[in-house]
Design a protein around this motif. Sequence first.
Motif, PDB file in Angstrom:
ATOM      1  N   THR A  66       0.849  -1.188   0.000  1.00 36.72           N
ATOM      2  CA  THR A  66       0.000   0.000   0.000  1.00 36.72           C
ATOM      3  C   THR A  66       0.878   1.229   0.000  1.00 36.72           C
ATOM      4  O   THR A  66       1.979   1.225   0.533  1.00 36.72           O
ATOM      5  N   ALA A  67       0.389   2.279  -0.586  1.00 38.96           N
ATOM      6  CA  ALA A  67       1.167   3.512  -0.620  1.00 38.96           C
ATOM      7  C   ALA A  67       1.208   4.131   0.769  1.00 38.96           C
ATOM      8  O   ALA A  67       0.199   4.217   1.453  1.00 38.96           O
TER       9      ALA A  67
ATOM     10  N   THR B  39       5.016  -2.658   2.868  1.00 44.47           N
ATOM     11  CA  THR B  39       4.588  -4.021   2.617  1.00 44.47           C
ATOM     12  C   THR B  39       4.212  -4.661   3.937  1.00 44.47           C
ATOM     13  O   THR B  39       5.013  -4.663   4.871  1.00 44.47           O
ATOM     14  N   PHE B  40       2.992  -5.176   4.031  1.00 41.52           N
ATOM     15  CA  PHE B  40       2.520  -5.775   5.265  1.00 41.52           C
ATOM     16  C   PHE B  40       3.175  -7.132   5.476  1.00 41.52           C
ATOM     17  O   PHE B  40       3.248  -7.958   4.571  1.00 41.52           O
TER      18      PHE B  40
ATOM     19  N   SER C 146       9.084  -0.933   5.015  1.00 43.53           N
ATOM     20  CA  SER C 146       9.089   0.151   4.045  1.00 43.53           C
ATOM     21  C   SER C 146      10.291   0.034   3.105  1.00 43.53           C
ATOM     22  O   SER C 146      10.286  -0.781   2.199  1.00 43.53           O
ATOM     23  N   ILE C 147      11.342   0.761   3.369  1.00 39.28           N
ATOM     24  CA  ILE C 147      12.461   0.847   2.442  1.00 39.28           C
ATOM     25  C   ILE C 147      13.598  -0.053   2.889  1.00 39.28           C
ATOM     26  O   ILE C 147      14.068   0.036   4.026  1.00 39.28           O
ATOM     27  N   ASP C 148      14.054  -0.925   1.997  1.00 39.06           N
ATOM     28  CA  ASP C 148      15.244  -1.720   2.256  1.00 39.06           C
ATOM     29  C   ASP C 148      16.450  -0.875   1.866  1.00 39.06           C
ATOM     30  O   ASP C 148      16.807  -0.769   0.693  1.00 39.06           O
ATOM     31  N   LEU C 149      17.070  -0.266   2.859  1.00 35.99           N
ATOM     32  CA  LEU C 149      18.155   0.674   2.570  1.00 35.99           C
ATOM     33  C   LEU C 149      19.406  -0.019   2.070  1.00 35.99           C
ATOM     34  O   LEU C 149      20.241   0.602   1.404  1.00 35.99           O
TER      35      LEU C 149
END
Length: 639
Positions: free
Chosen positions: A23-24, A98-99, A110-113
């Motif tokens: 989801t955004a 991403t749930f 969220s973000i995989d840095l």
Amino acid sequence: MSTSSKDAEKQPPMKRSRNDVVTACTATENGDDSQQKKMPSSDPSAGAISPSVLSSAETLQKAYRTAMPYRHGLISNLCADGFLEKVLDEVKNNSKVTFKESDLFRFYQSIDLANLDAGTELAKRMPFLIRLRTALYSSEFRSFVEKAADLQPGTLTDQVDCAANCHTRGCHLLCHDDVIGTRKVSYIIYLTDPDCSWTDDDGGRLELYESLELKKDDGNTTLVPAPFPVKTILPAFNSLAYFVVTPGVSFHSVQEVFCDRPRLSIQGWYHAREPPDQIENATLNRLKSTGAGEDTEGSFIPFQKTGENTEVEKAVVEGCEPLVLSAEDETFLAKYIDATYLTEKSIKEIGKCFEEQSSVQLRHFLNEEWERKMKKASKDEDEALGLGKDNISLNYNAGVSNDWKAVGPAHKQRFLEYDGKEYTGQDGSAGGLMLHVKRAVLESPAFGRWLKLVSSLGMPLGYRGRVRRFRPGLDYTVAHYGILTQKPVLDATLCFAAGSGKQLTYDEVGDAVDGDEADAVWDSGDAGGFECYIAADEEGGEGTVKSTAAAADEYNEDDDTELLSVSASNNTLSLVYRDPGTMRFVKYVGSSAPSSRWDISLEYEVHDTHVDATDDEDDLDNHDSKNASTSKDDADVGF
């Protein structure tokens, strides 16, 4: 450990999917052009870390060495003034989430840095986040972390391993030690609301556990976490918590978030060149390597024998129709069980359903008198402690007493087990009532003969079990190999919870058209409390030590195959045939649950139908457990 996904607009509420649900995070897709032009031209990490932090390594080291329950540290005001606010804005405005959900956790990733290339369009929209990542893994800051964490210089490599995560209301992460592969130092930077301080009532605290020595059957000892944490840390904005990951020591969890504000964070690890010593004691390796039956509930107790050639013993004769209870058994069981379930017709219907599905759920199982007693006692005790219905669960010892004991260790389970007096006819407690039903009914030879009729598994050989309470916002069990059995068993779980216990039906838009609000909450799965059966990984088992990659996959919720999920439902008996390759767990009961989940959980020793189905006159038709996959609604017998 996956469940099926759902279309919320067309299907009735189901367990939240453990498959990726993207989801955004916000509707913003375009970055701020003015920010994109402000990337520093010299040191890309300049201005990220506060200079006062870098000069405090020795002070932090002294505090770290004496921290309890194990060595850890907390850095306040990590970043320079105004810097982390810009990072927070970038994460909120440019990321998608991403749930993720399994028996161990529920959160949004969220973000995989680690895999965010600085040259991508996404990275260009988040220059302050990239600067923070660069600063965190720079040689200067790694040297600072080594000093603050009391490590030898040069211990940490430049491997980048971090991600932005979001815990919203109901999200949690249960007890574990973080030991995977070459991880050396675990850290978390909190990006909570900078304008409104986080409080205890908001939840989401980092929970730290002391380690206790546990003596194993082989005489050796191992370290396990206590049932409850002994220290908690609030997720204050612009603070960084850290500790060296140590097998059997660095046990921690993230408390459920109770508020509507997101608990945003950057979670990451610094790596060493080699895995830590005694990595076989890491949480994930131990959950996968314990021998089958290590954590079961003791030996089976044989059913009490009655005299031979009595009417009761002759009541059920293999191959003779009709298969019915004796008058003596029916009269006894009717004192507790709804008479509907004792008729010849119902027994046949239940047996047919069980033979087809290997499971069945029987609603309104106890008669009205006993249902009324349990409903009043359980409701009164929950209300006295203020548990459930979105009440905040800050007291880990809620409900703990001389009668109700906390059961751990926390990396495998946490719930209360009743060890008090049995109900004797006066107004009883919930625990006393359940103990009486367990002893008088579920452990009686008459009930064993009823199980023989409805299960096609023959007369059970013995039983074992517990009276349990899962408190909202506190309790759970985790799937692990120690609960695998050497032989098949018949699980019988009699559940009590808020609600009518009706089987829900839904209209075209997914709204429940019968039952009550509590039934709908339990049935949705959003508050947890459901019991889930999953197939164990065939590569696991006694003596297994997982590789780094294999152990890391335990955080991937898509790895396991769900066979069955049974929602908490008042006065409902669940019968499930479980073979040696199947694990089960009770999902963490969230604070939004309408009540505690109270249950009587028994396992019955049954004949292994694949071995001796023709050897014992008590065995009925050969019962194949390999086709155990079913849904709750399909398995319900609606009486």
